[in-house]
Motif scaffolding. Structure first.
Motif, short mmCIF file in Angstrom:
data_model
loop_
_atom_site.label_atom_id
_atom_site.label_comp_id
_atom_site.label_asym_id
_atom_site.label_seq_id
_atom_site.Cartn_x
_atom_site.Cartn_y
_atom_site.Cartn_z
N GLU A 100 -9.07 7.73 -23.97
CA GLU A 100 -8.91 8.56 -23.47
C GLU A 100 -8.32 9.01 -22.51
O GLU A 100 -7.51 10.06 -22.39
N SER A 101 -7.48 8.49 -21.34
CA SER A 101 -7.57 9.09 -19.66
C SER A 101 -6.18 7.84 -20.13
O SER A 101 -6.24 6.88 -20.25
N ALA A 102 -5.91 8.14 -18.89
CA ALA A 102 -4.64 7.85 -18.21
C ALA A 102 -4.69 6.10 -17.39
O ALA A 102 -4.54 5.38 -17.74
N ALA A 127 -6.38 4.00 -19.66
CA ALA A 127 -6.01 3.51 -20.24
C ALA A 127 -4.71 2.48 -20.71
O ALA A 127 -4.07 1.47 -20.67
N HIS A 165 -13.47 15.27 -17.05
CA HIS A 165 -13.45 15.96 -15.64
C HIS A 165 -14.05 17.26 -15.64
O HIS A 165 -14.70 17.35 -15.59
N LEU A 191 -11.49 11.30 -12.65
CA LEU A 191 -10.46 12.51 -13.55
C LEU A 191 -12.60 13.56 -13.18
O LEU A 191 -11.96 14.70 -13.54
N LEU A 246 -11.34 15.79 -9.89
CA LEU A 246 -10.20 16.71 -10.44
C LEU A 246 -11.12 17.62 -11.05
O LEU A 246 -11.39 18.49 -10.92
N GLU A 261 -12.16 21.95 -8.89
CA GLU A 261 -12.00 23.04 -10.58
C GLU A 261 -12.87 23.89 -9.27
O GLU A 261 -12.84 25.18 -9.76
N VAL A 316 -2.95 9.80 -11.20
CA VAL A 316 -3.01 11.66 -10.54
C VAL A 316 -3.24 11.74 -9.62
O VAL A 316 -3.37 13.20 -9.20
N TRP A 341 -0.50 12.85 -6.91
CA TRP A 341 -0.43 14.23 -7.49
C TRP A 341 -0.78 15.52 -7.02
O TRP A 341 0.18 16.70 -6.68
N VAL A 342 -2.16 15.48 -7.28
CA VAL A 342 -2.96 16.43 -7.14
C VAL A 342 -2.78 16.69 -5.35
O VAL A 342 -2.25 16.44 -4.90
N PRO A 399 -3.75 15.11 -1.74
CA PRO A 399 -4.08 13.89 -2.59
C PRO A 399 -5.31 13.54 -2.53
O PRO A 399 -5.54 13.95 -1.70
N LEU A 425 0.04 8.70 -24.32
CA LEU A 425 -1.61 8.32 -25.10
C LEU A 425 -1.40 9.68 -26.49
O LEU A 425 -2.40 8.62 -26.84
N ARG A 441 -2.63 8.37 -29.68
CA ARG A 441 -3.97 8.23 -30.14
C ARG A 441 -3.32 9.44 -31.89
O ARG A 441 -4.00 9.09 -32.22
#
Lengths: 351, 351
Positions: free
Chosen positions: A83-85, A87, A235, A261, A264, A268, A291, A294-295, A298, B88, B92
């Motif tokens: 699903e996500s980074a 992996a 998320h 995730l 993050l 939000e 990430v 990067w957010v 940080p 990714l 997929r």
């Protein structure tokens, strides 16, 4: 498989590990080449015959002699979900080790099921890889038997459940990570500290939350069940459960999220409620995906060495394949997690 | 290969496409089984013999008869680099199509080189996949010849350079995407609009920047070279070039980034300089990775349908493998990009 059945099979294994292919064939009432075809995952065997042979292979604990030359230069990597980074970090680690060993990586996804499908096991038997690495994914008893009878070793990375003491596995020190994250928040002066966990059926989530509790208890801060929420690793879960936590009258001033995730998602939720990170809310994540750097701000997070864990899993499965024992003694390795402090955590307002 | 050589090879192909394996063997002075071993990527052939056979296969434009049954149930997926969440989305898409076709995906990374190594091509020949999908990656002439002689079809996804008119490829409407992104900024009232591009050797970057220019020119806004920076597709590049652009005396009020990761780097540069997005700076990205929705503020970006592109590439390569023609007429498909407006763009201050 029920417990009595399992015990019976294990006894059979111990007593008859030396059954030859010819003996299996005789007992099944088929020719030796037919048993061979089943072992090689060939399609031209009747299903009934095939099932009978598989059962005998399992009952006798048959293990194919390891013949390096008949293996394909492949390693199988199976994800629960890609699903996500997350992996990608794992794929990179397995690729690193496979490339050095002259092997290619075959990727499968069990598509949200914790156990890959029956077809998958047949395909693996047919392509004869050097080994199988399962990520947050498990094998059922018949799949394990199938791989064992073909002398295809397997390793579980970061088990979702309890992989059993005889399954080699690579994990991370999740409990220590939860402890370090929460101690960091306590040390900053927080007392109302919330937690959003991953799925409770996954051992890694449980261990993180237990580390969180241990940090609070050893600091003399009471654990308030109203501040703990169970979610999944997405998320959306961080966002939704974050809103629940932050809308409480006596809201937490800090939250330990189950992964980056979720953190993050929590960002939000905080934005939506007009809360600033870290001035009004401190957030700690888990994983340290790219990430996280990067957010804005940080993210302070617990680094899980995913690439290194994947490398270790790949090395282990190749070692098992080279070893003399098809199923070695239980192996469980945990790589260390570490807290990475960035800008999403600060002392609570008024502290 | 220089142009005259290429022309010569193509003539040879046209004139002698019907050379048989036996004829190749005779001309090479070896047995037919030896040619067969070379075709199957077997290691037990002397390098000199192997090179001689490969050259003859290429000169005669030999194409192995397609025998479905001798293929492995695999599809090869090759990345230039598997750096970001971008990869990714592609994995997929290929997985989706492969799973439905009962195939497994073999993953390789050309590790930053645009052309995968020689060893890779040999491994592919040996494992006989249904096809090869190359992502931002290219084959050299000898690798193409090697796959063609084995009747292994290949498709290039989102070519980094100019794949040649006879290479089937799947791309996105990059030029239209750059146009739409920049028009959106012009329509909001921006006149000082900067751009950070990807590597100029990649056609996709060039097309995006050309779309940006076209939008400015058709709106009567002069193109200022001082506002255009060439970078690569990483976060760091967006951060560094973002600082350069934003530190100029007459800084841009909006920037079109080459991709989402660059846009996040730009966010960081803006934060460092105390500029708010979108009040002081509007930002548009490209790709629409999941993270674009999660950052603060959520990123306005050009959606590139990566998963759908990968699915299209996988379907195309399987179709080519089923077709009667080993090398079909040139095929170039571009899927549509679309602007997704979120919260990182607004009218410039004072507009």
């Amino acid at each position: 498989m029920t417990p009595p059945e399992r015990a019976q099979t294990q006894t059979a294994r111990r007593s008859a590990q030396t059954a030859t292919l010819a003996e299996i064939a005789r007992e099944a009432g088929v020719s030796a080449p037919t048993v061979s075809k089943v072992l090689n995952g060939r399609a031209d065997v009747a299903p009934a015959t095939r099932n009978r042979v598989e059962e005998l292979l399992r009952a006798h604990g048959y293990r194919r002699r390891r013949a390096e030359s008949t293996r394909s230069p492949l390693v199988d990597l199976v994800f629960h979900e890609m699903e996500s980074a997350w992996a990608l970090e794992v794929i990179r680690g397995v690729e690193n080790v496979a490339r050095d060993a002259g092997l290619s990586v075959v990727l499968s996804e069990s598509a949200g099921r914790l156990t890959p499908g029956r077809t998958w096991a047949d395909q693996v038997a047919a392509r004869r890889p050097h080994g199988v690495i399962l990520v947050l994914s498990e094998l059922d008893e018949s799949q394990r038997a199938l791989l064992t009878s073909r002398s295809i070793p397997f390793v579980v990375m970061d088990p979702a459940g309890d992989p059993g003491s005889d399954v080699p596995s690579i994990g991370a020190t999740n409990w220590q990570g939860g402890l370090a994250a929460t101690r960091h928040l306590v040390d900053l002066g927080h007392r109302r500290i919330g937690a959003i966990s991953g799925p409770s059926r996954m051992m890694c989530s449980r261990a993180r939350i237990d580390g969180y509790r241990a940090a609070l208890e050893t600091a003399g801060v009471p654990v308030d069940p109203a501040l703990i929420r169970n979610g999944d690793f997405h998320h959306e879960s961080g966002y939704r459960l974050g809103l629940e936590l932050l809308r409480q009258p006596d809201r937490p001033t800090a939250v330990f999220a189950g992964n980056d995730l979720q953190a993050l998602g929590l960002y939000e939720a905080a934005r939506e409620l007009g809360l600033r990170v870290p001035e009004d809310l401190s957030v700690v994540g888990f994983d340290d995906l790219p990430v996280a750097r990067w957010v804005g701000p940080p993210l302070t997070t617990v680094r899980q060495p995913l690439t290194e864990m994947a490398e270790a899993a790949a090395r282990l499965v190749l070692e098992l394949g080279r070893g003399d024992e098809a199923t070695p003694a239980a192996t469980r390795v945990e790589l260390a997690t570490s807290l990475v402090v960035r800008s999403s955590t600060a002392a609570p307002a008024g502290a």
